[in-house]
Design a protein around this motif. Structure first.
Motif, short mmCIF file in Angstrom:
data_model
loop_
_atom_site.label_atom_id
_atom_site.label_comp_id
_atom_site.label_asym_id
_atom_site.label_seq_id
_atom_site.Cartn_x
_atom_site.Cartn_y
_atom_site.Cartn_z
N LEU A 137 0.29 -1.04 -0.36
CA LEU A 137 -0.66 0.14 0.24
C LEU A 137 0.60 0.93 0.26
O LEU A 137 0.45 2.74 -0.11
N ALA A 138 1.98 1.57 0.78
CA ALA A 138 2.26 2.56 0.50
C ALA A 138 3.23 2.91 -0.61
O ALA A 138 3.83 3.72 -1.16
N LEU A 139 3.47 1.49 -1.61
CA LEU A 139 4.13 1.93 -3.11
C LEU A 139 3.19 2.07 -3.54
O LEU A 139 3.33 2.89 -4.92
N GLU A 140 1.23 1.93 -3.32
CA GLU A 140 0.29 2.79 -4.14
C GLU A 140 0.51 4.43 -3.72
O GLU A 140 -0.15 4.70 -4.73
N ARG A 141 0.79 4.98 -2.74
CA ARG A 141 0.63 5.86 -2.88
C ARG A 141 1.58 6.69 -3.52
O ARG A 141 2.52 7.34 -3.51
N PRO A 142 0.46 7.95 -3.72
CA PRO A 142 1.15 9.10 -4.67
C PRO A 142 2.01 9.71 -3.99
O PRO A 142 2.29 9.81 -2.73
N LEU A 143 3.43 9.95 -4.57
CA LEU A 143 4.41 10.59 -3.74
C LEU A 143 4.54 11.99 -3.46
O LEU A 143 3.45 12.80 -4.39
N PRO A 144 4.12 12.79 -2.76
CA PRO A 144 3.54 14.40 -1.94
C PRO A 144 4.43 14.62 -2.78
O PRO A 144 5.30 14.86 -3.21
N ARG A 145 3.64 16.00 -3.20
CA ARG A 145 4.35 17.18 -4.51
C ARG A 145 5.47 17.84 -3.60
O ARG A 145 5.99 18.23 -4.54
N GLN A 146 5.69 17.73 -2.36
CA GLN A 146 6.40 18.41 -2.19
C GLN A 146 8.00 17.73 -2.28
O GLN A 146 8.74 18.34 -2.69
N LEU A 147 7.71 16.28 -2.00
CA LEU A 147 8.65 15.60 -2.66
C LEU A 147 9.06 15.67 -4.44
O LEU A 147 10.49 15.66 -4.94
N SER A 148 8.02 15.29 -5.15
CA SER A 148 7.93 15.60 -6.68
C SER A 148 8.33 17.03 -6.83
O SER A 148 8.96 16.50 -7.81
N ALA A 149 7.96 17.95 -6.33
CA ALA A 149 8.07 19.14 -7.16
C ALA A 149 9.22 19.89 -6.95
O ALA A 149 10.29 20.37 -7.53
N VAL A 150 10.64 18.85 -5.73
CA VAL A 150 11.81 19.96 -6.02
C VAL A 150 12.59 19.31 -6.63
O VAL A 150 12.77 18.07 -6.73
N ALA A 151 13.53 20.59 -7.04
CA ALA A 151 14.93 19.88 -7.82
C ALA A 151 16.01 20.49 -6.93
O ALA A 151 16.33 21.26 -6.37
#
Length: 557
Positions: free
Chosen positions: A270-284
Protein backbone atom coordinates in the motif's frame (compact mmCIF):
# COMPACT_ATOMS: atom_id res chain seq x y z
CA UNK A 1 1.18 -13.10 -17.82
CA UNK A 2 3.44 -12.59 -14.81
CA UNK A 3 3.51 -9.26 -13.06
CA UNK A 4 6.69 -7.33 -13.98
CA UNK A 5 8.98 -6.62 -11.08
CA UNK A 6 9.57 -3.03 -10.03
CA UNK A 7 12.97 -1.53 -9.33
CA UNK A 8 11.36 0.29 -6.37
CA UNK A 9 11.50 -2.16 -3.47
CA UNK A 10 10.39 0.08 -0.59
CA UNK A 11 9.00 3.57 -0.23
CA UNK A 12 8.10 5.37 2.99
CA UNK A 13 6.83 8.95 3.08
CA UNK A 14 5.51 10.85 6.07
CA UNK A 15 4.78 14.35 7.32
CA UNK A 16 6.87 15.92 10.08
CA UNK A 17 5.30 18.67 12.24
CA UNK A 18 8.53 20.40 13.34
CA UNK A 19 10.24 22.00 10.33
CA UNK A 20 12.91 23.77 12.41
CA UNK A 21 14.82 20.59 13.18
CA UNK A 22 13.89 18.58 10.08
CA UNK A 23 16.93 18.95 7.83
CA UNK A 24 19.55 18.76 10.59
CA UNK A 25 17.85 15.71 12.13
CA UNK A 26 17.65 13.90 8.80
CA UNK A 27 21.35 14.57 8.21
CA UNK A 28 22.63 13.34 11.54
CA UNK A 29 20.32 10.31 11.63
CA UNK A 30 21.39 9.40 8.09
CA UNK A 31 25.00 9.96 9.08
CA UNK A 32 24.64 7.57 12.02
CA UNK A 33 23.05 4.96 9.76
CA UNK A 34 25.91 5.30 7.25
CA UNK A 35 28.55 4.99 9.97
CA UNK A 36 27.02 1.67 11.04
CA UNK A 37 27.19 0.43 7.44
CA UNK A 38 30.73 1.75 6.88
CA UNK A 39 32.41 1.68 10.30
CA UNK A 40 35.93 2.03 8.87
CA UNK A 41 35.17 5.00 6.62
CA UNK A 42 35.01 8.69 7.48
CA UNK A 43 31.52 9.54 6.22
CA UNK A 44 31.17 13.06 4.80
CA UNK A 45 27.73 14.59 4.29
CA UNK A 46 28.89 17.81 2.66
CA UNK A 47 27.49 18.61 -0.78
CA UNK A 48 29.02 16.51 -3.54
CA UNK A 49 29.99 12.92 -4.29
CA UNK A 50 32.00 10.86 -1.83
CA UNK A 51 33.36 7.34 -2.39
CA UNK A 52 32.81 5.23 0.74
CA UNK A 53 34.55 2.15 -0.64
CA UNK A 54 35.30 0.56 -4.00
CA UNK A 55 31.64 -0.18 -4.72
CA UNK A 56 29.72 2.45 -2.73
CA UNK A 57 29.14 6.09 -3.66
CA UNK A 58 27.43 8.73 -1.54
CA UNK A 59 25.75 11.76 -3.11
CA UNK A 60 24.67 14.69 -0.94
CA UNK A 61 22.62 17.60 -2.32
CA UNK A 62 20.87 20.71 -0.99
CA UNK A 63 18.30 23.14 -2.37
CA UNK A 64 17.90 26.79 -1.36
CA UNK A 65 15.03 29.26 -1.59
CA UNK A 66 15.23 32.75 -3.10
CA UNK A 67 16.46 34.13 0.22
CA UNK A 68 19.38 31.71 0.33
CA UNK A 69 17.95 29.54 3.10
CA UNK A 70 18.21 25.76 2.72
CA UNK A 71 14.79 24.15 2.42
CA UNK A 72 15.57 20.65 1.13
CA UNK A 73 18.28 18.02 1.39
CA UNK A 74 18.87 14.72 -0.37
CA UNK A 75 21.26 11.94 0.66
CA UNK A 76 21.67 9.04 -1.76
CA UNK A 77 23.74 5.90 -1.24
CA UNK A 78 24.48 3.66 -4.22
CA UNK A 79 25.97 0.23 -3.60
CA UNK A 80 27.14 -1.74 -6.64
CA UNK A 81 27.11 -5.41 -5.65
CA UNK A 82 27.57 -8.51 -7.78
CA UNK A 83 23.94 -9.59 -7.42
CA UNK A 84 22.34 -6.15 -7.69
CA UNK A 85 22.80 -2.41 -7.45
CA UNK A 86 21.10 -0.95 -4.39
CA UNK A 87 20.17 2.72 -4.16
CA UNK A 88 18.82 4.26 -0.97
CA UNK A 89 17.57 7.84 -1.26
CA UNK A 90 16.49 10.07 1.62
CA UNK A 91 14.79 13.35 0.71
CA UNK A 92 13.59 15.91 3.24
CA UNK A 93 11.74 19.10 2.29
CA UNK A 94 10.87 21.87 4.72
CA UNK A 95 7.71 23.83 3.96
CA UNK A 96 8.48 27.37 2.78
CA UNK A 97 4.95 28.61 3.42
CA UNK A 98 4.06 27.13 6.80
CA UNK A 99 5.03 24.67 9.48
CA UNK A 100 6.15 21.12 9.00
CA UNK A 101 7.79 19.24 6.20
CA UNK A 102 7.91 15.91 4.38
CA UNK A 103 10.40 13.04 4.35
CA UNK A 104 10.68 10.28 1.78
CA UNK A 105 12.89 7.19 1.82
CA UNK A 106 13.20 5.04 -1.31
CA UNK A 107 15.04 1.75 -1.65
CA UNK A 108 15.64 0.68 -5.25
CA UNK A 109 17.02 -2.65 -6.39
CA UNK A 110 18.48 -3.09 -9.88
CA UNK A 111 19.11 -6.80 -10.39
CA UNK A 112 22.28 -7.81 -12.23
CA UNK A 113 21.13 -11.39 -12.78
CA UNK A 114 17.98 -13.44 -13.21
CA UNK A 115 17.99 -14.25 -9.49
CA UNK A 116 15.21 -12.65 -7.45
CA UNK A 117 15.05 -12.25 -3.68
CA UNK A 118 13.17 -10.35 -1.04
CA UNK A 119 14.54 -7.00 0.03
CA UNK A 120 14.64 -5.94 3.65
CA UNK A 121 13.30 -2.61 4.79
CA UNK A 122 16.11 -0.13 5.60
CA UNK A 123 16.65 0.39 9.33
CA UNK A 124 17.05 4.06 8.48
CA UNK A 125 13.26 4.37 8.22
CA UNK A 126 12.75 3.28 11.83
CA UNK A 127 15.59 5.55 12.97
CA UNK A 128 13.97 8.58 11.32
CA UNK A 129 10.51 7.72 12.69
CA UNK A 130 11.94 7.47 16.21
CA UNK A 131 13.59 10.91 16.02
CA UNK A 132 11.10 12.91 13.95
CA UNK A 133 7.81 11.61 15.47
CA UNK A 134 5.87 12.07 12.20
CA UNK A 135 2.10 12.35 11.92
CA UNK A 136 -0.62 10.95 9.69
CA UNK A 137 -3.59 13.20 10.29
CA UNK A 138 -4.56 12.72 13.94
CA UNK A 139 -2.40 9.61 14.20
CA UNK A 140 1.19 9.55 15.44
CA UNK A 141 3.61 7.22 13.72
CA UNK A 142 5.88 5.28 16.03
CA UNK A 143 8.45 2.50 16.03
CA UNK A 144 6.41 0.31 18.40
CA UNK A 145 2.67 0.02 18.87
CA UNK A 146 0.95 2.61 21.06
CA UNK A 147 -0.85 1.22 24.11
CA UNK A 148 -4.63 1.76 24.16
CA UNK A 149 -6.45 1.37 27.46
CA UNK A 150 -10.22 1.56 27.87
CA UNK A 151 -10.16 5.32 28.53
CA UNK A 152 -8.31 5.93 25.21
CA UNK A 153 -10.59 3.87 22.99
CA UNK A 154 -12.67 6.83 21.79
CA UNK A 155 -9.47 8.60 20.71
CA UNK A 156 -8.51 5.53 18.70
CA UNK A 157 -11.89 5.49 16.96
CA UNK A 158 -11.40 9.18 16.10
CA UNK A 159 -8.03 8.30 14.56
CA UNK A 160 -9.52 5.47 12.49
CA UNK A 161 -12.34 7.70 11.18
CA UNK A 162 -10.12 10.75 10.62
CA UNK A 163 -10.61 11.85 6.96
CA UNK A 164 -7.04 13.22 6.92
CA UNK A 165 -5.47 9.83 7.63
CA UNK A 166 -3.81 8.44 4.50
CA UNK A 167 -1.93 5.41 5.83
CA UNK A 168 -3.24 2.14 7.25
CA UNK A 169 -3.73 1.80 10.99
CA UNK A 170 -2.86 -1.62 12.43
CA UNK A 171 -4.81 -2.50 15.59
CA UNK A 172 -3.91 -5.59 17.61
CA UNK A 173 -5.73 -6.93 20.65
CA UNK A 174 -3.81 -8.82 23.29
CA UNK A 175 -4.95 -12.46 23.70
CA UNK A 176 -6.73 -13.61 26.83
CA UNK A 177 -3.70 -15.69 27.79
CA UNK A 178 -0.10 -14.57 27.34
CA UNK A 179 1.50 -16.27 24.32
CA UNK A 180 5.20 -15.60 23.64
CA UNK A 181 4.89 -16.45 19.93
CA UNK A 182 1.94 -14.07 19.52
CA UNK A 183 3.84 -11.29 21.24
CA UNK A 184 7.00 -11.88 19.22
CA UNK A 185 5.23 -12.02 15.87
CA UNK A 186 3.00 -9.01 16.51
CA UNK A 187 5.91 -6.93 17.83
CA UNK A 188 8.00 -7.88 14.80
CA UNK A 189 5.16 -6.94 12.45
CA UNK A 190 4.76 -3.58 14.14
CA UNK A 191 8.46 -2.83 13.72
CA UNK A 192 8.26 -3.81 10.06
CA UNK A 193 5.42 -1.38 9.30
CA UNK A 194 6.94 1.56 11.22
CA UNK A 195 6.74 4.64 9.02
CA UNK A 196 4.12 3.07 6.75
CA UNK A 197 1.24 2.69 9.21
CA UNK A 198 0.15 3.82 12.65
CA UNK A 199 0.10 1.03 15.23
CA UNK A 200 -2.08 0.43 18.27
CA UNK A 201 -2.40 -2.31 20.89
CA UNK A 202 -5.64 -2.85 22.79
CA UNK A 203 -4.10 -3.51 26.16
CA UNK A 204 -6.61 -5.79 27.90
CA UNK A 205 -10.09 -7.31 27.69
CA UNK A 206 -11.63 -4.15 29.10
CA UNK A 207 -10.12 -2.16 26.23
CA UNK A 208 -11.22 -4.83 23.70
CA UNK A 209 -14.81 -4.65 24.95
CA UNK A 210 -14.75 -0.85 25.02
CA UNK A 211 -13.45 -0.74 21.46
CA UNK A 212 -16.18 -3.11 20.23
CA UNK A 213 -18.78 -0.98 21.96
CA UNK A 214 -17.39 2.22 20.45
CA UNK A 215 -16.81 1.11 16.86
CA UNK A 216 -19.49 -1.55 16.50
CA UNK A 217 -19.59 -5.33 16.18
CA UNK A 218 -18.62 -5.49 12.48
CA UNK A 219 -15.41 -3.48 12.89
CA UNK A 220 -14.33 -5.05 16.18
CA UNK A 221 -10.94 -6.60 16.93
CA UNK A 222 -11.28 -9.67 19.16
CA UNK A 223 -8.65 -10.94 21.61
CA UNK A 224 -5.56 -12.15 19.77
CA UNK A 225 -6.68 -10.71 16.41
CA UNK A 226 -4.92 -8.06 14.32
CA UNK A 227 -6.85 -5.79 11.96
CA UNK A 228 -5.49 -3.46 9.27
CA UNK A 229 -7.78 -0.46 8.96
CA UNK A 230 -7.59 1.37 5.67
CA UNK A 231 -8.36 5.13 5.55
CA UNK A 232 -11.96 6.41 5.69
CA UNK A 233 -13.40 3.90 8.16
CA UNK A 234 -17.20 4.05 8.36
CA UNK A 235 -18.42 2.17 11.46
CA UNK A 236 -22.07 2.86 10.58
CA UNK A 237 -21.80 0.89 7.32
CA UNK A 238 -21.72 -2.88 7.82
CA UNK A 239 -20.21 -3.62 4.40
CA UNK A 240 -17.30 -1.27 5.11
CA UNK A 241 -15.91 -3.80 7.59
CA UNK A 242 -14.86 -6.13 4.76
CA UNK A 243 -12.36 -3.50 3.53
CA UNK A 244 -10.37 -3.76 6.74
CA UNK A 245 -8.79 -7.19 6.83
CA UNK A 246 -8.59 -9.06 10.09
CA UNK A 247 -6.30 -11.96 10.94
CA UNK A 248 -7.43 -14.24 13.73
CA UNK A 249 -5.30 -15.41 16.67
CA UNK A 250 -4.59 -18.87 15.23
CA UNK A 251 -2.59 -17.29 12.39
CA UNK A 252 -0.25 -15.76 14.96
CA UNK A 253 0.18 -18.69 17.34
CA UNK A 254 0.59 -21.66 14.97
CA UNK A 255 4.35 -22.27 14.46
CA UNK A 256 3.69 -23.80 11.03
CA UNK A 257 1.51 -20.91 9.83
CA UNK A 258 3.36 -18.04 8.18
CA UNK A 259 0.38 -16.09 6.84
CA UNK A 260 0.90 -13.49 9.59
CA UNK A 261 3.76 -12.10 7.50
CA UNK A 262 1.16 -10.92 5.01
CA UNK A 263 0.18 -8.00 7.27
CA UNK A 264 3.52 -6.20 6.83
CA UNK A 265 3.78 -7.16 3.15
CA UNK A 266 0.36 -5.66 2.46
CA UNK A 267 1.21 -2.44 4.33
CA UNK A 268 4.42 -2.14 2.29
CA UNK A 269 2.48 -2.73 -0.93
CA UNK A 270 0.00 0.00 0.00
CA UNK A 271 2.92 2.37 0.70
CA UNK A 272 4.24 1.76 -2.83
CA UNK A 273 0.81 2.56 -4.29
CA UNK A 274 0.43 5.93 -2.57
CA UNK A 275 1.28 8.90 -4.80
CA UNK A 276 4.47 10.75 -3.94
CA UNK A 277 3.65 13.94 -1.97
CA UNK A 278 3.97 17.05 -4.09
CA UNK A 279 6.61 18.50 -1.77
CA UNK A 280 8.88 15.60 -2.69
CA UNK A 281 8.01 15.27 -6.38
CA UNK A 282 8.36 19.00 -7.11
CA UNK A 283 11.70 19.71 -5.40
CA UNK A 284 14.65 20.21 -7.76
CA UNK A 285 18.26 19.95 -6.66
CA UNK A 286 20.95 21.86 -8.60
CA UNK A 287 23.74 19.68 -9.96
CA UNK A 288 26.50 21.17 -7.84
CA UNK A 289 28.74 18.18 -8.48
CA UNK A 290 28.82 18.90 -12.20
CA UNK A 291 29.39 22.60 -11.49
CA UNK A 292 32.25 21.73 -9.14
CA UNK A 293 33.87 19.58 -11.83
CA UNK A 294 33.46 22.31 -14.44
CA UNK A 295 35.15 24.80 -12.12
CA UNK A 296 38.04 22.39 -11.51
CA UNK A 297 38.49 21.95 -15.27
CA UNK A 298 38.53 25.70 -15.84
CA UNK A 299 41.20 26.16 -13.16
CA UNK A 300 43.32 23.34 -14.63
CA UNK A 301 43.06 24.78 -18.13
CA UNK A 302 44.07 28.20 -16.83
CA UNK A 303 47.16 26.68 -15.25
CA UNK A 304 48.06 24.94 -18.51
CA UNK A 305 47.70 28.16 -20.49
CA UNK A 306 49.81 30.04 -17.97
CA UNK A 307 52.61 27.52 -18.32
CA UNK A 308 52.77 27.91 -22.09
CA UNK A 309 52.36 31.69 -22.13
CA UNK A 310 55.53 32.42 -20.13
CA UNK A 311 58.75 32.29 -22.29
CA UNK A 312 61.39 29.77 -21.20
CA UNK A 313 64.34 31.44 -19.44
CA UNK A 314 66.89 28.62 -19.52
CA UNK A 315 67.69 25.59 -21.63
CA UNK A 316 65.42 22.66 -20.77
CA UNK A 317 62.97 24.82 -18.84
CA UNK A 318 60.45 24.66 -21.69
CA UNK A 319 60.53 20.85 -21.52
CA UNK A 320 59.62 21.00 -17.84
CA UNK A 321 56.70 23.29 -18.64
CA UNK A 322 55.45 20.94 -21.31
CA UNK A 323 55.67 17.97 -18.98
CA UNK A 324 53.71 19.89 -16.35
CA UNK A 325 51.09 20.80 -18.94
CA UNK A 326 50.80 17.19 -20.09
CA UNK A 327 50.36 16.09 -16.47
CA UNK A 328 47.57 18.61 -15.98
CA UNK A 329 45.83 17.62 -19.21
CA UNK A 330 46.11 13.93 -18.36
CA UNK A 331 44.48 14.70 -15.04
CA UNK A 332 41.67 16.42 -16.92
CA UNK A 333 41.21 13.40 -19.18
CA UNK A 334 41.08 11.03 -16.20
CA UNK A 335 38.54 13.25 -14.49
CA UNK A 336 36.44 13.47 -17.66
CA UNK A 337 36.63 9.70 -18.10
CA UNK A 338 35.42 9.18 -14.53
CA UNK A 339 32.59 11.67 -15.02
CA UNK A 340 31.49 9.98 -18.25
CA UNK A 341 31.55 6.57 -16.58
CA UNK A 342 29.48 7.84 -13.64
CA UNK A 343 27.08 9.66 -15.98
CA UNK A 344 26.64 6.48 -18.02
CA UNK A 345 25.87 4.52 -14.84
CA UNK A 346 23.30 7.11 -13.77
CA UNK A 347 21.66 7.12 -17.20
CA UNK A 348 21.55 3.31 -17.24
CA UNK A 349 19.77 3.18 -13.85
CA UNK A 350 17.36 5.91 -14.98
CA UNK A 351 16.52 3.95 -18.13
CA UNK A 352 15.96 0.77 -16.11
CA UNK A 353 13.68 2.69 -13.74
CA UNK A 354 11.69 4.14 -16.67
CA UNK A 355 11.39 0.72 -18.30
CA UNK A 356 10.18 -0.80 -15.04
CA UNK A 357 7.62 2.00 -14.62
CA UNK A 358 6.30 1.54 -18.16
CA UNK A 359 5.97 -2.21 -17.69
CA UNK A 360 4.16 -1.70 -14.39
CA UNK A 361 1.79 0.78 -16.02
CA UNK A 362 1.03 -1.58 -18.91
CA UNK A 363 0.40 -4.43 -16.45
CA UNK A 364 -1.97 -2.25 -14.41
CA UNK A 365 -3.88 -1.19 -17.54
CA UNK A 366 -4.22 -4.83 -18.63
CA UNK A 367 -5.32 -5.83 -15.13
CA UNK A 368 -7.93 -3.07 -14.99
CA UNK A 369 -9.26 -4.08 -18.43
CA UNK A 370 -9.64 -7.63 -17.15
CA UNK A 371 -11.37 -6.37 -14.02
CA UNK A 372 -13.88 -4.39 -16.09
CA UNK A 373 -14.70 -7.48 -18.13
CA UNK A 374 -15.07 -9.53 -14.94
CA UNK A 375 -17.34 -6.93 -13.38
CA UNK A 376 -19.51 -6.76 -16.51
CA UNK A 377 -19.87 -10.55 -16.45
CA UNK A 378 -20.73 -10.45 -12.75
CA UNK A 379 -23.19 -7.62 -13.29
CA UNK A 380 -24.93 -9.57 -16.04
CA UNK A 381 -25.24 -12.64 -13.80
CA UNK A 382 -26.45 -10.44 -10.93
CA UNK A 383 -29.15 -8.85 -13.06
CA UNK A 384 -30.39 -12.27 -14.16
CA UNK A 385 -30.39 -13.55 -10.58
CA UNK A 386 -32.29 -10.49 -9.36
CA UNK A 387 -34.88 -10.82 -12.11
CA UNK A 388 -35.37 -14.50 -11.25
CA UNK A 389 -35.58 -13.73 -7.53
CA UNK A 390 -38.11 -10.94 -8.14
CA UNK A 391 -40.34 -13.30 -10.14
CA UNK A 392 -40.14 -16.01 -7.50
CA UNK A 393 -40.81 -13.48 -4.72
CA UNK A 394 -43.86 -12.19 -6.60
CA UNK A 395 -45.22 -15.71 -7.05
CA UNK A 396 -44.83 -16.45 -3.34
CA UNK A 397 -46.49 -13.17 -2.35
CA UNK A 398 -49.42 -13.88 -4.66
CA UNK A 399 -49.82 -17.21 -2.88
CA UNK A 400 -49.89 -15.41 0.48
CA UNK A 401 -46.53 -16.78 1.61
CA UNK A 402 -45.02 -13.48 2.74
CA UNK A 403 -43.52 -14.99 5.90
CA UNK A 404 -41.50 -17.44 3.80
CA UNK A 405 -40.26 -14.56 1.64
CA UNK A 406 -39.10 -12.62 4.72
CA UNK A 407 -37.46 -15.71 6.24
CA UNK A 408 -35.58 -16.52 3.01
CA UNK A 409 -34.27 -12.95 2.75
CA UNK A 410 -32.94 -13.02 6.30
CA UNK A 411 -31.18 -16.37 5.94
CA UNK A 412 -29.33 -15.64 2.70
CA UNK A 413 -25.56 -16.04 3.27
CA UNK A 414 -23.16 -13.38 2.01
CA UNK A 415 -20.08 -13.81 -0.12
CA UNK A 416 -16.71 -14.28 1.65
CA UNK A 417 -14.59 -11.13 1.57
CA UNK A 418 -11.26 -12.94 1.97
CA UNK A 419 -9.73 -16.33 1.30
CA UNK A 420 -9.40 -16.89 5.03
CA UNK A 421 -13.16 -16.42 5.40
CA UNK A 422 -13.70 -18.61 2.34
CA UNK A 423 -11.69 -21.37 4.01
CA UNK A 424 -13.88 -21.22 7.11
CA UNK A 425 -17.03 -21.67 5.02
CA UNK A 426 -15.88 -24.66 2.97
CA UNK A 427 -18.06 -26.89 5.14
CA UNK A 428 -21.11 -25.42 3.39
CA UNK A 429 -20.06 -27.20 0.16
CA UNK A 430 -21.04 -30.79 0.93
CA UNK A 431 -19.93 -32.25 -2.41
CA UNK A 432 -16.39 -30.81 -2.49
CA UNK A 433 -13.14 -31.90 -0.88
CA UNK A 434 -10.51 -29.16 -0.78
CA UNK A 435 -6.91 -30.35 -0.38
CA UNK A 436 -5.38 -27.05 -1.53
CA UNK A 437 -2.63 -25.66 0.68
CA UNK A 438 -4.16 -22.88 2.78
CA UNK A 439 -0.89 -20.93 2.98
CA UNK A 440 -0.89 -20.27 -0.76
CA UNK A 441 -4.59 -19.38 -0.81
CA UNK A 442 -4.25 -17.02 2.16
CA UNK A 443 -1.36 -15.31 0.36
CA UNK A 444 -3.91 -13.97 -2.15
CA UNK A 445 -5.40 -11.86 0.66
CA UNK A 446 -2.37 -9.57 0.36
CA UNK A 447 -3.38 -8.46 -3.14
CA UNK A 448 -5.55 -5.34 -3.61
CA UNK A 449 -8.00 -7.44 -5.67
CA UNK A 450 -8.36 -10.12 -2.99
CA UNK A 451 -11.99 -9.27 -2.15
CA UNK A 452 -12.98 -9.66 -5.81
CA UNK A 453 -10.93 -12.83 -6.19
CA UNK A 454 -12.39 -14.33 -3.00
CA UNK A 455 -15.91 -13.61 -4.28
CA UNK A 456 -15.11 -15.19 -7.67
CA UNK A 457 -13.42 -18.13 -5.98
CA UNK A 458 -16.48 -18.74 -3.82
CA UNK A 459 -18.76 -18.48 -6.85
CA UNK A 460 -16.58 -21.01 -8.66
CA UNK A 461 -16.63 -23.41 -5.71
CA UNK A 462 -20.40 -23.08 -5.36
CA UNK A 463 -20.71 -23.85 -9.06
CA UNK A 464 -18.48 -26.91 -8.72
CA UNK A 465 -20.52 -28.07 -5.73
CA UNK A 466 -23.68 -27.63 -7.80
CA UNK A 467 -22.13 -29.67 -10.62
CA UNK A 468 -21.11 -32.46 -8.26
CA UNK A 469 -24.67 -32.61 -6.91
CA UNK A 470 -26.08 -32.71 -10.44
CA UNK A 471 -23.64 -35.48 -11.46
CA UNK A 472 -24.73 -37.50 -8.43
CA UNK A 473 -28.35 -37.08 -9.51
CA UNK A 474 -27.66 -38.32 -13.05
CA UNK A 475 -26.30 -35.37 -15.05
CA UNK A 476 -24.25 -36.83 -17.89
CA UNK A 477 -21.43 -34.53 -18.97
CA UNK A 478 -18.41 -32.62 -17.82
CA UNK A 479 -18.26 -29.30 -16.01
CA UNK A 480 -17.98 -27.38 -19.27
CA UNK A 481 -21.21 -28.96 -20.55
CA UNK A 482 -22.80 -28.28 -17.17
CA UNK A 483 -22.07 -24.55 -17.55
CA UNK A 484 -23.09 -24.31 -21.22
CA UNK A 485 -26.39 -26.22 -20.76
CA UNK A 486 -27.12 -26.23 -17.03
CA UNK A 487 -29.94 -28.40 -15.70
CA UNK A 488 -32.80 -26.83 -13.79
CA UNK A 489 -31.74 -25.24 -10.50
CA UNK A 490 -28.02 -25.45 -11.33
CA UNK A 491 -25.47 -22.76 -10.57
CA UNK A 492 -23.21 -22.50 -13.64
CA UNK A 493 -19.95 -20.56 -13.92
CA UNK A 494 -19.15 -18.17 -16.83
CA UNK A 495 -17.92 -20.34 -19.69
CA UNK A 496 -15.29 -17.81 -20.77
CA UNK A 497 -13.50 -18.32 -17.46
CA UNK A 498 -13.20 -22.08 -17.74
CA UNK A 499 -10.05 -23.81 -18.99
CA UNK A 500 -10.39 -27.57 -18.97
CA UNK A 501 -6.84 -28.38 -20.11
CA UNK A 502 -3.40 -26.85 -20.59
CA UNK A 503 -1.45 -26.83 -23.83
CA UNK A 504 0.99 -29.64 -24.57
CA UNK A 505 4.09 -27.34 -24.36
CA UNK A 506 2.92 -26.05 -20.98
CA UNK A 507 2.42 -29.56 -19.61
CA UNK A 508 5.77 -30.67 -21.02
CA UNK A 509 7.67 -27.89 -19.23
CA UNK A 510 5.49 -27.16 -16.20
CA UNK A 511 3.38 -30.27 -15.72
CA UNK A 512 5.10 -30.98 -12.40
CA UNK A 513 3.44 -27.84 -10.99
CA UNK A 514 0.03 -29.41 -11.60
CA UNK A 515 0.39 -32.45 -9.35
CA UNK A 516 -1.80 -31.98 -6.28
CA UNK A 517 -2.82 -34.11 -3.29
CA UNK A 518 -6.07 -36.06 -3.07
CA UNK A 519 -7.59 -37.94 -0.13
CA UNK A 520 -5.50 -41.01 0.58
CA UNK A 521 -2.14 -39.28 0.19
CA UNK A 522 -1.62 -39.67 -3.57
CA UNK A 523 -0.87 -36.79 -5.94
CA UNK A 524 -2.62 -36.60 -9.31
CA UNK A 525 -2.31 -34.38 -12.34
CA UNK A 526 -4.94 -31.63 -12.44
CA UNK A 527 -5.07 -29.46 -15.55
CA UNK A 528 -8.59 -28.04 -15.36
CA UNK A 529 -8.69 -24.59 -13.86
CA UNK A 530 -12.03 -25.23 -12.17
CA UNK A 531 -13.05 -28.89 -12.37
CA UNK A 532 -10.42 -31.31 -11.10
CA UNK A 533 -10.06 -34.98 -11.95
CA UNK A 534 -12.55 -37.08 -10.01
CA UNK A 535 -10.16 -40.01 -9.54
CA UNK A 536 -8.76 -40.34 -6.07
CA UNK A 537 -11.77 -38.74 -4.42
CA UNK A 538 -14.73 -40.30 -2.73
CA UNK A 539 -17.75 -41.03 -4.86
CA UNK A 540 -19.90 -38.04 -5.73
CA UNK A 541 -17.27 -35.51 -4.64
CA UNK A 542 -14.88 -33.22 -6.48
CA UNK A 543 -11.34 -32.58 -5.25
CA UNK A 544 -9.93 -29.05 -5.31
CA UNK A 545 -6.15 -29.39 -5.21
CA UNK A 546 -5.01 -25.81 -5.62
CA UNK A 547 -6.26 -22.31 -4.83
CA UNK A 548 -3.71 -19.60 -5.56
CA UNK A 549 -1.94 -17.52 -8.20
CA UNK A 550 -1.98 -18.78 -11.76
CA UNK A 551 0.61 -21.49 -12.25
CA UNK A 552 3.44 -21.16 -14.77
CA UNK A 553 2.50 -21.62 -18.42
CA UNK A 554 3.86 -20.65 -21.83
CA UNK A 555 2.42 -17.11 -21.44
CA UNK A 556 4.25 -16.44 -18.17
CA UNK A 557 7.54 -15.30 -19.70
Amino acid sequence: MSQPSSTLAHRSTFAVPDAAILLDTVRWVSGGWLKKKFPHTAVQLGAGQHALDESSLLLSQAAYDDGGAEYATRIQLREDKAEATWRTTVTAVRSTTGDGGTVGIDLECFLNSAQTFRTSKPNLIRDLVAELEPRDGMSRLSVNSLRVTHDRVNSLVDVLCDPQRQMPAVVAARPTQLDPMWSERVAGTMRQVAGDASMYLLWDLVAVDAFREAIGHDHRVGPGAVRTFLPLVDPAWTQDATRHRIMGPSRWTDPADQTWRGVSRRVHALALERPLPRQLSAVAFPDRVAEQHRQERRETMDKARLLTSVPAQRSGEHDEELRAEVTLLNGLLEQADGELSELGRTVDLAERTNTSTREQLQAIIAERDGEIEDHLTTLDALQQARAEADRLRLLLLRQGRSEEVAEAAESLPGIPSSFEELSVRLGELEHLTVTAERRIAFGLDEHPMSRTWAAKGWTALVSLDSYAAAARDGFNGGFYQFCTAPPEGAKPYPVKQIAMAESAPTMEQYGHERLFPVPGGDRVEMQAHLKLAARGGSAGRLVIGYVGPHLTNMMTH
